[in-house]
Design a protein around this motif. Structure first.
Motif, mmCIF file in Angstrom:
data_model
loop_
_atom_site.group_PDB
_atom_site.id
_atom_site.type_symbol
_atom_site.label_atom_id
_atom_site.label_comp_id
_atom_site.label_asym_id
_atom_site.label_seq_id
_atom_site.Cartn_x
_atom_site.Cartn_y
_atom_site.Cartn_z
ATOM 1 N N ASP A 161 0.643 -1.329 0.182
ATOM 2 C CA ASP A 161 -0.051 0.118 0.066
ATOM 3 C C ASP A 161 0.773 1.464 0.013
ATOM 4 O O ASP A 161 0.299 2.307 -0.190
ATOM 5 C CB ASP A 161 -0.962 0.080 1.050
ATOM 6 C CG ASP A 161 -1.957 0.910 1.034
ATOM 7 O OD1 ASP A 161 -2.528 1.530 2.197
ATOM 8 O OD2 ASP A 161 -2.374 1.362 -0.029
ATOM 9 N N CYS A 162 2.229 1.434 0.397
ATOM 10 C CA CYS A 162 2.969 2.464 0.399
ATOM 11 C C CYS A 162 3.354 2.649 -1.173
ATOM 12 O O CYS A 162 4.346 2.015 -1.831
ATOM 13 C CB CYS A 162 4.127 2.312 1.034
ATOM 14 S SG CYS A 162 3.867 2.308 3.164
ATOM 15 N N GLY A 163 2.756 3.793 -1.787
ATOM 16 C CA GLY A 163 2.890 4.054 -2.949
ATOM 17 C C GLY A 163 4.133 4.682 -3.187
ATOM 18 O O GLY A 163 4.880 4.845 -2.284
ATOM 19 N N ASP A 164 4.527 4.994 -4.548
ATOM 20 C CA ASP A 164 5.731 5.663 -4.889
ATOM 21 C C ASP A 164 5.424 7.033 -5.282
ATOM 22 O O ASP A 164 4.780 7.306 -6.502
ATOM 23 C CB ASP A 164 6.433 4.764 -5.927
ATOM 24 C CG ASP A 164 7.930 4.912 -6.277
ATOM 25 O OD1 ASP A 164 8.685 5.482 -5.322
ATOM 26 O OD2 ASP A 164 8.763 4.250 -7.110
ATOM 27 N N SER A 165 6.170 7.865 -4.542
ATOM 28 C CA SER A 165 5.679 9.420 -5.043
ATOM 29 C C SER A 165 6.136 9.825 -6.289
ATOM 30 O O SER A 165 7.068 9.330 -6.886
ATOM 31 C CB SER A 165 6.462 10.327 -3.953
ATOM 32 O OG SER A 165 6.167 11.598 -4.266
ATOM 33 N N GLY A 166 5.007 10.308 -6.951
ATOM 34 C CA GLY A 166 5.144 10.880 -8.541
ATOM 35 C C GLY A 166 4.491 9.841 -9.389
ATOM 36 O O GLY A 166 4.191 10.230 -10.580
ATOM 37 N N GLY A 167 4.124 8.734 -8.951
ATOM 38 C CA GLY A 167 3.412 7.605 -9.785
ATOM 39 C C GLY A 167 2.200 7.758 -10.170
ATOM 40 O O GLY A 167 1.499 8.594 -9.462
ATOM 41 N N PRO A 168 1.654 7.230 -11.160
ATOM 42 C CA PRO A 168 0.175 7.571 -11.500
ATOM 43 C C PRO A 168 -0.735 6.908 -10.465
ATOM 44 O O PRO A 168 -0.530 5.604 -9.911
ATOM 45 C CB PRO A 168 -0.030 6.753 -12.808
ATOM 46 C CG PRO A 168 0.913 5.842 -12.681
ATOM 47 C CD PRO A 168 2.287 6.345 -11.826
#
Length: 221
Positions: A161-168
């Motif tokens: 659940d921890c997304g990657d900053s800047g991703g869509p």
């Protein structure tokens, strides 16, 4: 997906994510140094990878470091990319389009943390998450006043659940959001991921890109 990278010794280190929106433009969050497209594994040599220098970096002029409002940036690459199965532009939701409602299934991807210790995957991860009610995200036990009209929040309690900053953030294959911020620990119910709503910035995007259509280029014959 794009991997926004920074130098580390004689190599490059992944810093955040991004995604292609036109033949020479990448959308991301508020920082960038070097761009690699067509990435699946961060460490392995891959024929699909294309590395670019940054010709221009445009951070939104009203970005707020206090609450990450207007967390959107555009990168102009030093040359157009070569379209392939691994590298192609994604359609953006424009002003007047319909953003996903509460409970809608949306997708995100990246190389974000897998756990609360900051462990990152080597290979690109994708996950389906669920949009959360805006009223709930504005509650004081969630984000309170830091949650603005330019944001959408979505969540799923799981390691990825921890997304990657800047991703869509994708809804039916269309980019509706940019991974911005959220909980400092993975999978916290009251600290979901927060995403910048792309359609709120259509005019700024068009002006920055010189009204260049955000469409995938054709492969050279």
């Amino acid at each position: 997906m794009a991997s926004i990278q920074v130098p580390e010794g004689n190599t490059l280190k992944h810093e955040c994510g991004g995604f292609v929106v036109a033949d020479q433009w990448v959308m991301t969050a508020e920082f960038a140094l070097k761009v690699v497209l067509g990435v699946h594994s961060l460490s392995e040599a891959e024929d699909t990878k294309q590395t670019f220098d940054i010709m221009e970096l445009h951070n939104h002029p009203d970005f707020s470091i206090e609450n990450y409002d207007n967390d959107i940036a555009l990168i102009k690459l030093d040359r157009p990319f070569n379209a392939s199965d691994a590298v192609r532009a994604v359609e953006l939701l424009r002003a007047g389009g319909t953003n996903p409602d509460t409970g809608a299934a949306v997708e995100t991807a990246g190389w974000g943390s897998l756990d609360n210790l900051g462990s990152r995957p080597d290979k690109l991860k994708e996950v389906v998450i669920e949009v959360i009610n805006r009223v709930k995200c504005r509650r004081t036990d969630y984000f309170g006043r830091k949650f603005t009209n330019n944001m959408i929040c979505a969540h799923k309690v799981c390691r990825e659940d921890c997304g990657d900053s800047g991703g869509p953030l994708l809804y039916n294959g269309v980019a509706v959001g940019i991974t911005s911020n959220g909980g400092k620990k993975c999978g916290q119910i009251k600290k979901p991921g927060v995403y910048t709503i792309i359609s709120h910035f259509t005019e700024w995007i068009d002006n920055t890109m010189g009204t260049q259509p955000a469409a995938a280029p054709q492969e050279a014959s």
